[in-house]
Each structure stands twice: as C-alpha cells, then as structure tokens.
Design a protein around this motif. Structure first.
Motif, PDB file in Angstrom:
ATOM      1  N   ARG A  59       0.835  -1.204   0.000  1.00 41.92           N
ATOM      2  CA  ARG A  59       0.000   0.000   0.000  1.00 41.92           C
ATOM      3  C   ARG A  59       0.874   1.261   0.000  1.00 41.92           C
ATOM      4  NH1 ARG A  59      -5.394   0.971   1.161  1.00 41.92           N
ATOM      5  NH2 ARG A  59      -5.826   3.058   1.949  1.00 41.92           N
ATOM      6  N   ILE A  60       1.944   1.228   0.777  1.00 45.54           N
ATOM      7  CA  ILE A  60       2.863   2.363   0.812  1.00 45.54           C
ATOM      8  C   ILE A  60       3.515   2.543  -0.560  1.00 45.54           C
ATOM      9  CG2 ILE A  60       5.011   3.256   1.797  1.00 45.54           C
ATOM     10  CD1 ILE A  60       4.168   1.723   4.424  1.00 45.54           C
ATOM     11  N   ALA A  61       4.014   1.445  -1.130  1.00 46.97           N
ATOM     12  CA  ALA A  61       4.675   1.519  -2.442  1.00 46.97           C
ATOM     13  C   ALA A  61       3.716   2.041  -3.509  1.00 46.97           C
ATOM     14  CB  ALA A  61       5.209   0.145  -2.839  1.00 46.97           C
ATOM     15  N   ALA A  62       2.466   1.584  -3.468  1.00 47.91           N
ATOM     16  CA  ALA A  62       1.470   2.013  -4.448  1.00 47.91           C
ATOM     17  C   ALA A  62       1.125   3.493  -4.297  1.00 47.91           C
ATOM     18  CB  ALA A  62       0.200   1.172  -4.317  1.00 47.91           C
ATOM     19  N   GLY A  63       1.359   4.042  -3.100  1.00 47.45           N
ATOM     20  CA  GLY A  63       1.097   5.455  -2.858  1.00 47.45           C
ATOM     21  C   GLY A  63       2.091   6.374  -3.541  1.00 47.45           C
ATOM     22  N   GLY A  64       3.140   5.795  -4.119  1.00 46.80           N
ATOM     23  CA  GLY A  64       4.095   6.580  -4.899  1.00 46.80           C
ATOM     24  C   GLY A  64       5.000   7.494  -4.100  1.00 46.80           C
ATOM     25  N   PRO A  65       5.591   7.006  -2.998  1.00 46.93           N
ATOM     26  CA  PRO A  65       6.496   7.883  -2.252  1.00 46.93           C
ATOM     27  C   PRO A  65       7.733   8.241  -3.095  1.00 46.93           C
ATOM     28  CG  PRO A  65       6.746   5.625  -1.507  1.00 46.93           C
ATOM     29  CD  PRO A  65       5.596   5.638  -2.486  1.00 46.93           C
ATOM     30  N   ASP A  66       8.364   9.353  -2.763  1.00 41.45           N
ATOM     31  CA  ASP A  66       9.576   9.759  -3.467  1.00 41.45           C
ATOM     32  C   ASP A  66      10.669   8.700  -3.318  1.00 41.45           C
ATOM     33  OD1 ASP A  66       8.394  12.145  -4.171  1.00 41.45           O
ATOM     34  OD2 ASP A  66       9.169  13.212  -2.423  1.00 41.45           O
ATOM     35  N   ARG A  67      10.684   8.071  -2.169  1.00 45.59           N
ATOM     36  CA  ARG A  67      11.710   7.076  -1.854  1.00 45.59           C
ATOM     37  C   ARG A  67      11.022   5.855  -1.263  1.00 45.59           C
ATOM     38  NH1 ARG A  67      14.688   7.948   3.148  1.00 45.59           N
ATOM     39  NH2 ARG A  67      15.852   6.045   3.403  1.00 45.59           N
ATOM     40  N   PHE A  68      11.438   4.659  -1.665  1.00 47.34           N
ATOM     41  CA  PHE A  68      10.877   3.434  -1.107  1.00 47.34           C
ATOM     42  C   PHE A  68      11.974   2.387  -1.049  1.00 47.34           C
ATOM     43  CE2 PHE A  68       8.766  -0.701  -1.319  1.00 47.34           C
ATOM     44  CZ  PHE A  68       7.866  -0.580  -0.273  1.00 47.34           C
ATOM     45  N   GLU A  69      12.534   2.205   0.145  1.00 46.31           N
ATOM     46  CA  GLU A  69      13.574   1.207   0.373  1.00 46.31           C
ATOM     47  C   GLU A  69      13.038   0.211   1.383  1.00 46.31           C
ATOM     48  OE1 GLU A  69      17.206   4.422  -0.096  1.00 46.31           O
ATOM     49  OE2 GLU A  69      16.818   3.501   1.836  1.00 46.31           O
ATOM     50  N   LEU A  70      13.134  -1.055   1.050  1.00 48.83           N
ATOM     51  CA  LEU A  70      12.558  -2.097   1.883  1.00 48.83           C
ATOM     52  C   LEU A  70      13.510  -3.266   2.027  1.00 48.83           C
ATOM     53  CD1 LEU A  70      10.240  -3.846   3.184  1.00 48.83           C
ATOM     54  CD2 LEU A  70       9.533  -4.378   0.840  1.00 48.83           C
ATOM     55  N   ILE A  71      13.634  -3.733   3.255  1.00 51.44           N
ATOM     56  CA  ILE A  71      14.260  -5.029   3.511  1.00 51.44           C
ATOM     57  C   ILE A  71      13.251  -5.821   4.320  1.00 51.44           C
ATOM     58  CG2 ILE A  71      16.094  -6.319   4.672  1.00 51.44           C
ATOM     59  CD1 ILE A  71      17.947  -3.930   4.220  1.00 51.44           C
ATOM     60  N   ALA A  72      12.955  -7.013   3.835  1.00 46.45           N
ATOM     61  CA  ALA A  72      12.082  -7.936   4.548  1.00 46.45           C
ATOM     62  C   ALA A  72      12.892  -9.185   4.846  1.00 46.45           C
ATOM     63  CB  ALA A  72      10.862  -8.275   3.706  1.00 46.45           C
ATOM     64  N   LEU A  95      24.178  -5.496   9.814  1.00 44.97           N
ATOM     65  CA  LEU A  95      23.373  -4.900  10.884  1.00 44.97           C
ATOM     66  C   LEU A  95      23.097  -3.425  10.588  1.00 44.97           C
ATOM     67  CD1 LEU A  95      21.923  -5.125  13.586  1.00 44.97           C
ATOM     68  CD2 LEU A  95      24.114  -4.645  14.711  1.00 44.97           C
ATOM     69  N   GLN A  96      24.084  -2.708  10.085  1.00 48.61           N
ATOM     70  CA  GLN A  96      23.885  -1.306   9.727  1.00 48.61           C
ATOM     71  C   GLN A  96      22.891  -1.164   8.580  1.00 48.61           C
ATOM     72  OE1 GLN A  96      24.890   1.406  11.408  1.00 48.61           O
ATOM     73  NE2 GLN A  96      25.534  -0.134  12.882  1.00 48.61           N
ATOM     74  N   ARG A  97      22.957  -2.066   7.622  1.00 53.45           N
ATOM     75  CA  ARG A  97      22.014  -2.050   6.490  1.00 53.45           C
ATOM     76  C   ARG A  97      20.579  -2.246   6.985  1.00 53.45           C
ATOM     77  NH1 ARG A  97      20.052  -5.326   2.021  1.00 53.45           N
ATOM     78  NH2 ARG A  97      20.269  -7.229   3.243  1.00 53.45           N
ATOM     79  N   LEU A  98      20.358  -3.203   7.881  1.00 52.69           N
ATOM     80  CA  LEU A  98      19.033  -3.453   8.443  1.00 52.69           C
ATOM     81  C   LEU A  98      18.571  -2.284   9.316  1.00 52.69           C
ATOM     82  CD1 LEU A  98      19.485  -7.189   9.493  1.00 52.69           C
ATOM     83  CD2 LEU A  98      18.078  -6.337   7.602  1.00 52.69           C
ATOM     84  N   SER A  99      19.490  -1.704  10.036  1.00 52.95           N
ATOM     85  CA  SER A  99      19.152  -0.606  10.944  1.00 52.95           C
ATOM     86  C   SER A  99      18.729   0.644  10.192  1.00 52.95           C
ATOM     87  CB  SER A  99      20.351  -0.267  11.834  1.00 52.95           C
ATOM     88  OG  SER A  99      20.677  -1.350  12.674  1.00 52.95           O
ATOM     89  N   ARG A 100      19.364   0.922   9.072  1.00 49.90           N
ATOM     90  CA  ARG A 100      19.184   2.193   8.376  1.00 49.90           C
ATOM     91  C   ARG A 100      18.140   2.182   7.258  1.00 49.90           C
ATOM     92  NH1 ARG A 100      23.385   5.541   9.849  1.00 49.90           N
ATOM     93  NH2 ARG A 100      25.068   4.488  10.934  1.00 49.90           N
ATOM     94  N   VAL A 101      17.716   1.008   6.803  1.00 49.37           N
ATOM     95  CA  VAL A 101      16.782   0.952   5.683  1.00 49.37           C
ATOM     96  C   VAL A 101      15.489   1.689   6.034  1.00 49.37           C
ATOM     97  CG1 VAL A 101      15.675  -1.241   6.287  1.00 49.37           C
ATOM     98  CG2 VAL A 101      15.838  -0.555   3.884  1.00 49.37           C
ATOM     99  N   GLN A 102      14.877   2.285   5.048  1.00 49.22           N
ATOM    100  CA  GLN A 102      13.671   3.086   5.277  1.00 49.22           C
ATOM    101  C   GLN A 102      12.553   2.251   5.903  1.00 49.22           C
ATOM    102  OE1 GLN A 102      11.880   4.608   1.713  1.00 49.22           O
ATOM    103  NE2 GLN A 102      10.806   6.227   2.818  1.00 49.22           N
ATOM    104  N   TYR A 103      12.244   1.101   5.311  1.00 47.05           N
ATOM    105  CA  TYR A 103      11.197   0.218   5.838  1.00 47.05           C
ATOM    106  C   TYR A 103      11.807  -1.148   6.113  1.00 47.05           C
ATOM    107  CZ  TYR A 103       7.995   3.702   3.996  1.00 47.05           C
ATOM    108  OH  TYR A 103       7.345   4.881   3.730  1.00 47.05           O
ATOM    109  N   LEU A 104      11.596  -1.650   7.319  1.00 51.98           N
ATOM    110  CA  LEU A 104      12.083  -2.974   7.691  1.00 51.98           C
ATOM    111  C   LEU A 104      10.902  -3.831   8.110  1.00 51.98           C
ATOM    112  CD1 LEU A 104      14.421  -4.968   8.335  1.00 51.98           C
ATOM    113  CD2 LEU A 104      14.372  -4.048  10.669  1.00 51.98           C
ATOM    114  N   LEU A 105      10.804  -5.006   7.503  1.00 53.10           N
ATOM    115  CA  LEU A 105       9.850  -6.021   7.938  1.00 53.10           C
ATOM    116  C   LEU A 105      10.660  -7.120   8.594  1.00 53.10           C
ATOM    117  CD1 LEU A 105       7.351  -7.796   8.219  1.00 53.10           C
ATOM    118  CD2 LEU A 105       7.486  -8.268   5.763  1.00 53.10           C
ATOM    119  N   LEU A 106      10.478  -7.271   9.889  1.00 53.74           N
ATOM    120  CA  LEU A 106      11.148  -8.319  10.657  1.00 53.74           C
ATOM    121  C   LEU A 106      10.089  -9.361  10.991  1.00 53.74           C
ATOM    122  CD1 LEU A 106      13.652  -9.417  11.980  1.00 53.74           C
ATOM    123  CD2 LEU A 106      13.237  -7.908  13.924  1.00 53.74           C
TER     124      LEU A 106
END
Length: 186
Positions: A59-72, A95-106
């Motif tokens: 839903r967030i991605a479909a909303g067309g944000p300027d930036r969309f970075e995701l790690i799941a 760990l830094q990559r997971l910590s800093r990503v815009q959206y994290l699904l854990l």
C-alpha cells in the motif's frame, strides 16, 4: 511499483492489507515516515500476519512515495546473516544495512533461540530504528504481553521491550485458524 516487485518474494507481491488498523498504519507511514512508528502483528501460525505486513508495504509503495527502500527478513535468517564470519566486518555491515533501511519487515521475531547475543543484536537493531523514528513492521507468534506464559518481552529482553512499547503505534493481535490449512483468520 518496480521497487516493490524487486524487494518482495513472489508469494507476497499481490498481498493486500485488509485490516483497518494495518491500512491506517500504512497510510500514516506514507504521509509521515517519522510518525508511523512500528506495526506489530501477533498471533498463531498461519493467521495472516506476514500477508498483512506485506500488504501494508505494498500500500505504501502504491502510494508513490519519493523514496521506497525495503528489507524484509525473517528473524532466523537475520540472525544467521549476522553471525560472525571470516569476512571482516560483514556482520556489522549487515546490521547497519538493516538498521538504516527506510522500511524494515522483521518477520517471526521470537522464533530463534534466546541468547545474550540475540538480545544484543535485537537491541542494537531496534534501538537504532527507535532513535531514528524509522517505520518497522514486526510479526511474531508470541503475544506482546501475557501474564500466564511466554511473550515477546521475554524473548527480546527488558531494554528492547521498553523501546517497543513506545515505538509500536499499532498492535494487531490476529486470531483464527491456520489459513494455509484452509482456515480463515480475523
């Protein structure tokens, strides 16, 4: 949506958030990342937690944000990727990559064996995301709180539980039968 397609496993590419609380969280994240907080989906195996989580992100991605970075990532894979290796600094970089990503699904937090090391890694990850107000989605088979049995607080430890208590803006306990076995969850 191309960023969504690249970051999402095929099983969840068409996931749709259907629960009002999940939709509301996704809309808040789309409007103001820093105000979104965390979405915590709890419930037994097969109740649709992961599907709702991916639905929120779609839903967030479909909303067309300027930036969309995701790690799941599921927690077992995360801890596996963070174990010390022969490559100097690889675990710290991950760990830094997971910590800093815009959206994290854990996904499936609380399924790994508890140790001082898993508590430390979880603390470092959640603490960074908490301090930087980064939207985080967590799914767990463990309830957030349970006076009569194990809960997520028992797994993550007091420091992380305290941060999650403030960070989690939306808690969605999911109930129902295992959807993979023909049941319907609510």
């Amino acid at each position: 949506m191309s960023r969504w397609q690249r970051a999402t496993p095929p099983r969840f590419r068409d996931a749709e958030a259907t629960l009002p609380e999940v939709i509301s969280w996704a809309d808040r994240a789309l409007t103001d990342n820093a105000a979104a907080g965390a979405l915590l989906l709890t419930g037994l195996t097969g109740t649709g937690k992961t599907h709702q989580a991916y639905g929120a992100l779609r839903r967030i991605a479909a909303g067309g944000p300027d930036r969309f970075e995701l790690i799941a990532v599921n927690s077992a894979d995360m801890y596996g990727n963070l174990r010390p290796s022969q490559v100097m600094g690889a675990a710290e970089h991950e760990l830094q990559r997971l910590s800093r990503v815009q959206y994290l699904l854990l996904d499936d937090l609380g399924t790994a064996k508890t140790s001082e090391w898993t508590e430390e890694v979880t603390y470092r990850l959640i603490n960074f995301r908490y301090n930087h107000c980064l939207p985080t989605i967590i799914t767990s088979n463990l309830p957030a709180r349970d006076e009569n049995g194990p809960d997520l607080s028992d797994f993550v430890g007091a420091r992380v539980a305290s941060r999650l208590a403030e960070m989690v803006t939306t808690l969605v306990p999911m109930i129902g039968a295992d959807r993979r076995r023909g049941g319907r969850a609510a």
